[in-house]
Design a protein around this motif. Structure first.
Motif, mmCIF file in Angstrom:
data_model
loop_
_atom_site.group_PDB
_atom_site.id
_atom_site.type_symbol
_atom_site.label_atom_id
_atom_site.label_comp_id
_atom_site.label_asym_id
_atom_site.label_seq_id
_atom_site.Cartn_x
_atom_site.Cartn_y
_atom_site.Cartn_z
ATOM 1 N N ALA A 97 0.832 -1.206 0.000
ATOM 2 C CA ALA A 97 0.000 0.000 0.000
ATOM 3 C C ALA A 97 0.861 1.248 0.000
ATOM 4 C CB ALA A 97 -0.915 0.005 1.213
ATOM 5 N N GLY A 98 0.425 2.227 -0.773
ATOM 6 C CA GLY A 98 1.103 3.511 -0.795
ATOM 7 C C GLY A 98 0.802 4.297 0.474
ATOM 8 N N PRO A 99 1.397 5.469 0.627
ATOM 9 C CA PRO A 99 1.170 6.294 1.814
ATOM 10 C C PRO A 99 -0.318 6.528 2.046
ATOM 11 C CG PRO A 99 2.893 7.247 0.443
ATOM 12 C CD PRO A 99 2.275 6.126 -0.346
ATOM 13 N N GLY A 100 -0.781 6.237 3.237
ATOM 14 C CA GLY A 100 -2.189 6.391 3.564
ATOM 15 C C GLY A 100 -2.980 5.109 3.439
ATOM 16 N N GLY A 101 -2.385 4.061 2.871
ATOM 17 C CA GLY A 101 -2.964 2.730 2.864
ATOM 18 C C GLY A 101 -4.281 2.568 2.137
ATOM 19 N N ALA A 102 -5.022 1.556 2.582
ATOM 20 C CA ALA A 102 -6.318 1.190 2.004
ATOM 21 C C ALA A 102 -7.373 1.266 3.091
ATOM 22 C CB ALA A 102 -6.251 -0.221 1.431
ATOM 23 N N MET A 103 -8.542 1.811 2.759
ATOM 24 C CA MET A 103 -9.632 1.970 3.721
ATOM 25 C C MET A 103 -10.524 0.733 3.731
ATOM 26 S SD MET A 103 -11.126 3.815 6.001
ATOM 27 C CE MET A 103 -10.538 5.494 5.794
ATOM 28 N N THR A 104 -10.689 0.149 4.917
ATOM 29 C CA THR A 104 -11.574 -1.007 5.058
ATOM 30 C C THR A 104 -12.827 -0.611 5.828
ATOM 31 O OG1 THR A 104 -10.675 -1.791 7.170
ATOM 32 C CG2 THR A 104 -9.563 -2.538 5.145
ATOM 33 N N VAL A 105 -13.871 -1.399 5.641
ATOM 34 C CA VAL A 105 -15.132 -1.161 6.343
ATOM 35 C C VAL A 105 -14.968 -1.448 7.834
ATOM 36 C CG1 VAL A 105 -17.524 -1.972 6.574
ATOM 37 C CG2 VAL A 105 -16.519 -1.654 4.292
ATOM 38 N N THR A 133 -2.213 -0.653 6.216
ATOM 39 C CA THR A 133 -1.036 -0.287 5.430
ATOM 40 C C THR A 133 -0.090 -1.474 5.323
ATOM 41 O OG1 THR A 133 0.134 0.480 7.396
ATOM 42 C CG2 THR A 133 -1.173 2.123 6.201
ATOM 43 N N GLY A 134 0.949 -1.299 4.538
ATOM 44 C CA GLY A 134 1.978 -2.330 4.436
ATOM 45 C C GLY A 134 1.706 -3.292 3.297
ATOM 46 N N ASP A 135 2.213 -4.524 3.453
ATOM 47 C CA ASP A 135 2.053 -5.554 2.438
ATOM 48 C C ASP A 135 0.679 -6.191 2.590
ATOM 49 O OD1 ASP A 135 4.603 -5.106 1.426
ATOM 50 O OD2 ASP A 135 5.514 -6.549 2.801
ATOM 51 N N LEU A 136 -0.130 -6.089 1.531
ATOM 52 C CA LEU A 136 -1.512 -6.555 1.576
ATOM 53 C C LEU A 136 -1.780 -7.585 0.492
ATOM 54 C CD1 LEU A 136 -3.273 -3.075 1.932
ATOM 55 C CD2 LEU A 136 -2.509 -4.606 3.758
ATOM 56 N N THR A 137 -2.701 -8.480 0.784
ATOM 57 C CA THR A 137 -3.223 -9.420 -0.196
ATOM 58 C C THR A 137 -4.626 -8.946 -0.537
ATOM 59 O OG1 THR A 137 -1.924 -11.230 0.711
ATOM 60 C CG2 THR A 137 -3.813 -11.839 -0.641
ATOM 61 N N VAL A 138 -4.929 -8.915 -1.831
ATOM 62 C CA VAL A 138 -6.214 -8.417 -2.320
ATOM 63 C C VAL A 138 -6.892 -9.522 -3.113
ATOM 64 C CG1 VAL A 138 -7.339 -6.681 -3.760
ATOM 65 C CG2 VAL A 138 -5.234 -6.101 -2.537
ATOM 66 N N THR A 139 -8.148 -9.802 -2.784
ATOM 67 C CA THR A 139 -8.929 -10.767 -3.553
ATOM 68 C C THR A 139 -10.171 -10.080 -4.087
ATOM 69 O OG1 THR A 139 -8.135 -12.679 -2.325
ATOM 70 C CG2 THR A 139 -10.220 -12.941 -3.462
ATOM 71 N N THR A 140 -10.372 -10.218 -5.385
ATOM 72 C CA THR A 140 -11.545 -9.680 -6.064
ATOM 73 C C THR A 140 -12.345 -10.870 -6.558
ATOM 74 O OG1 THR A 140 -10.259 -7.754 -6.728
ATOM 75 C CG2 THR A 140 -12.314 -8.138 -7.894
ATOM 76 N N ALA A 187 -1.319 3.374 -4.890
ATOM 77 C CA ALA A 187 -1.271 4.838 -4.782
ATOM 78 C C ALA A 187 -1.515 5.303 -3.344
ATOM 79 C CB ALA A 187 -2.297 5.469 -5.715
ATOM 80 N N GLY A 188 -2.270 4.514 -2.572
ATOM 81 C CA GLY A 188 -2.534 4.849 -1.172
ATOM 82 C C GLY A 188 -3.627 5.887 -1.017
ATOM 83 N N GLY A 189 -3.454 6.752 -0.007
ATOM 84 C CA GLY A 189 -4.434 7.803 0.229
ATOM 85 C C GLY A 189 -5.760 7.283 0.740
ATOM 86 N N ALA A 190 -5.730 6.265 1.615
ATOM 87 C CA ALA A 190 -6.949 5.628 2.133
ATOM 88 C C ALA A 190 -7.796 5.109 0.970
ATOM 89 C CB ALA A 190 -7.739 6.565 3.028
ATOM 90 N N ALA A 191 -7.153 4.359 0.078
ATOM 91 C CA ALA A 191 -7.788 3.865 -1.140
ATOM 92 C C ALA A 191 -9.063 3.101 -0.843
ATOM 93 C CB ALA A 191 -6.815 2.963 -1.902
#
Length: 96
Positions: A15-23, A29-36, A84-88
């Motif tokens: 994740a970029g600066p600001g990470g990913a926003m979860t419910v 933040t950091g190393d994330l696994t993403v499943t779609t 890109a981050g920014g609370a994606a």
């Protein structure tokens, strides 16, 4: 219980600066696994976890409409947004 598995794509991203926003827990933040996952109803559900962890979280904005380009387009847009981050949040693949 439904034994049918829906089509899904999984990948890793830092994740970029600001990470990913979860419910459930807010920004991760950091190393994330993403499943779609193709929900089978014209939408795609997106979940994220800290790579190697047991807990999965729903990415804010999920589910999203499935584009004509399909699941790969959604997964690509999500990976790009998280990088890109920014609370994606879950992006619309056509606008990512």
């Amino acid at each position: 219980m439904n034994q049918h598995q829906q089509p899904a794509l999984t990948g890793q991203v830092t994740a970029g600066p600001g990470g990913a926003m979860t419910v459930e827990v807010g920004v991760i933040t950091g190393d994330l696994t993403v499943t779609t996952t193709d929900a089978g109803d014209g939408t795609a559900a997106i979940s994220v976890q800290y790579t190697g962890a047991d807990e999965w979280y729903v990415l804010e904005g999920s589910p999203v409409a499935m584009p004509e380009d399909g699941l790969a387009a959604v997964q690509g847009a999500v990976i790009k947004a998280i990088r890109a981050g920014g609370a994606a949040c879950a992006p619309s693949p056509g606008r990512a």
